[in-house]
Scaffold this active site. Sequence first.
Site, PDB file in Angstrom:
ATOM      1  N   ASP A 103       0.782  -1.151  -0.001  1.00  0.00           N
ATOM      2  CA  ASP A 103      -0.092   0.176   0.103  1.00  0.00           C
ATOM      3  C   ASP A 103       0.795   1.222   0.118  1.00  0.00           C
ATOM      4  OD1 ASP A 103      -2.268   1.710   0.421  1.00  0.00           O
ATOM      5  OD2 ASP A 103      -3.305   0.075   1.763  1.00  0.00           O
ATOM      6  N   ASP A 199      -2.672   4.588  -2.623  1.00  0.00           N
ATOM      7  CA  ASP A 199      -3.913   5.538  -1.792  1.00  0.00           C
ATOM      8  C   ASP A 199      -4.286   6.581  -2.349  1.00  0.00           C
ATOM      9  OD1 ASP A 199      -5.201   5.268   1.139  1.00  0.00           O
ATOM     10  OD2 ASP A 199      -4.092   7.169   1.279  1.00  0.00           O
ATOM     11  N   GLU A 263      -6.668   3.652  -5.714  1.00  0.00           N
ATOM     12  CA  GLU A 263      -8.045   3.894  -4.711  1.00  0.00           C
ATOM     13  C   GLU A 263      -8.523   5.267  -5.505  1.00  0.00           C
ATOM     14  OE1 GLU A 263      -9.600   4.392  -0.270  1.00  0.00           O
ATOM     15  OE2 GLU A 263      -7.767   5.531  -1.269  1.00  0.00           O
ATOM     16  N   HIS A 326     -11.172  -2.338   4.592  1.00  0.00           N
ATOM     17  CA  HIS A 326     -10.685  -1.708   5.960  1.00  0.00           C
ATOM     18  C   HIS A 326     -11.474  -0.373   6.289  1.00  0.00           C
ATOM     19  CE1 HIS A 326      -8.118   0.342   3.052  1.00  0.00           C
ATOM     20  NE2 HIS A 326      -7.821   1.342   4.025  1.00  0.00           N
ATOM     21  N   ASP A 327     -12.212   0.239   5.301  1.00  0.00           N
ATOM     22  CA  ASP A 327     -12.804   1.643   5.462  1.00  0.00           C
ATOM     23  C   ASP A 327     -14.374   1.531   5.694  1.00  0.00           C
ATOM     24  OD1 ASP A 327     -10.640   3.163   5.229  1.00  0.00           O
ATOM     25  OD2 ASP A 327     -10.640   3.167   3.263  1.00  0.00           O
TER      26      ASP A 327
HETATM   27  C1  NOJ Z   1      -7.564   5.805   2.057  1.00  0.00           C
HETATM   28  C2  NOJ Z   1      -7.522   4.632   3.214  1.00  0.00           C
HETATM   29  O1  NOJ Z   1      -8.299   3.784   2.669  1.00  0.00           O
HETATM   30  C3  NOJ Z   1      -7.668   5.095   4.430  1.00  0.00           C
HETATM   31  O2  NOJ Z   1      -7.884   3.971   5.368  1.00  0.00           O
HETATM   32  C4  NOJ Z   1      -7.065   6.390   4.954  1.00  0.00           C
HETATM   33  O3  NOJ Z   1      -7.568   6.723   6.157  1.00  0.00           O
HETATM   34  C5  NOJ Z   1      -6.990   7.338   3.787  1.00  0.00           C
HETATM   35  N1  NOJ Z   1      -6.778   7.033   2.422  1.00  0.00           N
HETATM   36  C6  NOJ Z   1      -6.015   8.362   4.197  1.00  0.00           C
HETATM   37  O4  NOJ Z   1      -4.761   7.733   3.910  1.00  0.00           O
END
Ligand code: NOJ
Length: 527
Positions: A103, A199, A263, A326-327
């Site tokens: 990542d 990211d 992402e 994870h979000d």
């Molecule tokens: C996206 C990530 O998936 C998330 O977990 C993170 O808090 C933010 N980007 C900031 O890097």
Amino acid sequence: MYMLEQEFVWWKHGVVYQIYPRSYKDTTGNGVGDLQGVIEKLDYIASLGVSAIWLNPFFASPMVDFGYDISDYYMVDPLFGNNTDLLLLITEAHKRGLKIILDMVLNHTSDQHPWFTEARSSKDNPKRDWYVWRDKPNNWESIFGGSAWEKCPFTGEYYYHAFLSEQPDLNLRNPEVVEEIKKIFRHYMEMGVDGFRLDAVNTYYEDAAWRNNPELKEGSDLSSHSVAGQRRVYNYDHYLNYSLLDDLREVTDEYPNRLILGEVGREGKDEHAWKKYYGSCNRRLDLVFNFDLLYGELSGGRFGKTLKAWESLQYCSWPSYALSSHDQIRAISRVIPDQDACPWGNRGKLLAVFLMTVRGTPFVYYGEELGMPEYKGLTDEQIQDPWSIRNNYTVPTRDGCRTPMIWDDSKHAGFSLGSPWLPVHETYKEINAAAQQEDQASMLEFYKELIQLRNGTPALHKGDLEIIIDEGDFLQYRRIADGEVYLVSLNFSAAERTVEDTGKVVLSSDRSVEGIEAYGFEIWKLD
Ligand code: NOJ
């Protein structure tokens, strides 16, 4: 017309398994998972039949955003182990035919990164221009709430942070920064890493004229976590984002067979906006992470809608599908909100069949293969997610999907001998990997069977897709490759359905009934 690939391309035809290292397996007893823990579980991961592992960040970090705030890109954080562990992980994964995806957080660093501590020290520091400074803020809001500008006590100027104030944005217009990023990429590819998950790629660059964002109109489509009161017109999807990705593509192409997956936050965008991130014929990003099914209630109609949307893109843009991450709230708890009684019942399996039979790369989030539910009802004291805490718990916490992996029915579900950083889901006594390995009817064994079927069936992993029926609660499509046709029928309703075709059933929720039972599914190989 799309030409079918002859070979199995790992990132395209294989399945990706996402691991949140903090929560996978703790080998030191400090309550936090580590890289040795992932190494220990590699045989388990390989037994799933997946092709690759995406690891959330484990680099040196003050962990304000649990690793998405990096203070040294070249070092494993001591909490997770050391650089030798990483090398070992790569070697051991490769021995088992598993690829490793790291990542990479390039939009911002931690405010503890030496680049930033230097940059903020004075206006004429050589690192000053590595970050984004202004003498006064505009109206941009941070994704995590509040102004996206923080006043620096040393110089009186403001720095920009798309996320937390502890995550200052890098100035990617500065060629030195881009060169440094390329160095980091080469370093890890030399080490044997097979790809990068990038990211927040849509937040890389901002408007050079610092124009204010327009206020948000009522009824706009926002993701469940957004607290924004404005449309992020001038700090999202800047045209320079694409050219940085082209540069990163070039670097990645210096090494054979490497993946870049981006992402791209959803923010009300449709799939056509994502085409720009793919570039023409995947020549920019290989994959864009698909957010469509990651949030909200998962009713039948949404699957057909998503499928249609992604199929309407040119064949060059190879889709990806994920139901959990994870979000966001775990998918199983969005289809069965009051679930706990029978998590691996049909509805969980129905999700898996969709994920593994659509045209595109499937992502499985650790625990999803067990039907591991979302941890609901974390107390304010238990919540760790800064997004939630900084907004006085009015933003739903992301911790519920980050709780420890449930390995067995021993204390703390076999995750740790210490006290886990988040509580273990209370259903672990019944729902755990060890128990499911012994039960042919379990979600885990079903996942394995399904992935094996997908891997061994060209129509399912690389074939064309034709939607036959899309009636909201009933979805049927064909997958076609190398002269073979498979028919997938998914019944999202509580009523039984029949399938009219001729062929052989290769997988079914219940082979003893004539039609497809409620929340049932069938995969046929057609004559
Ligand atoms: C996206 C990530 O998936 C998330 O977990 C993170 O808090 C933010 N980007 C900031 O890097």
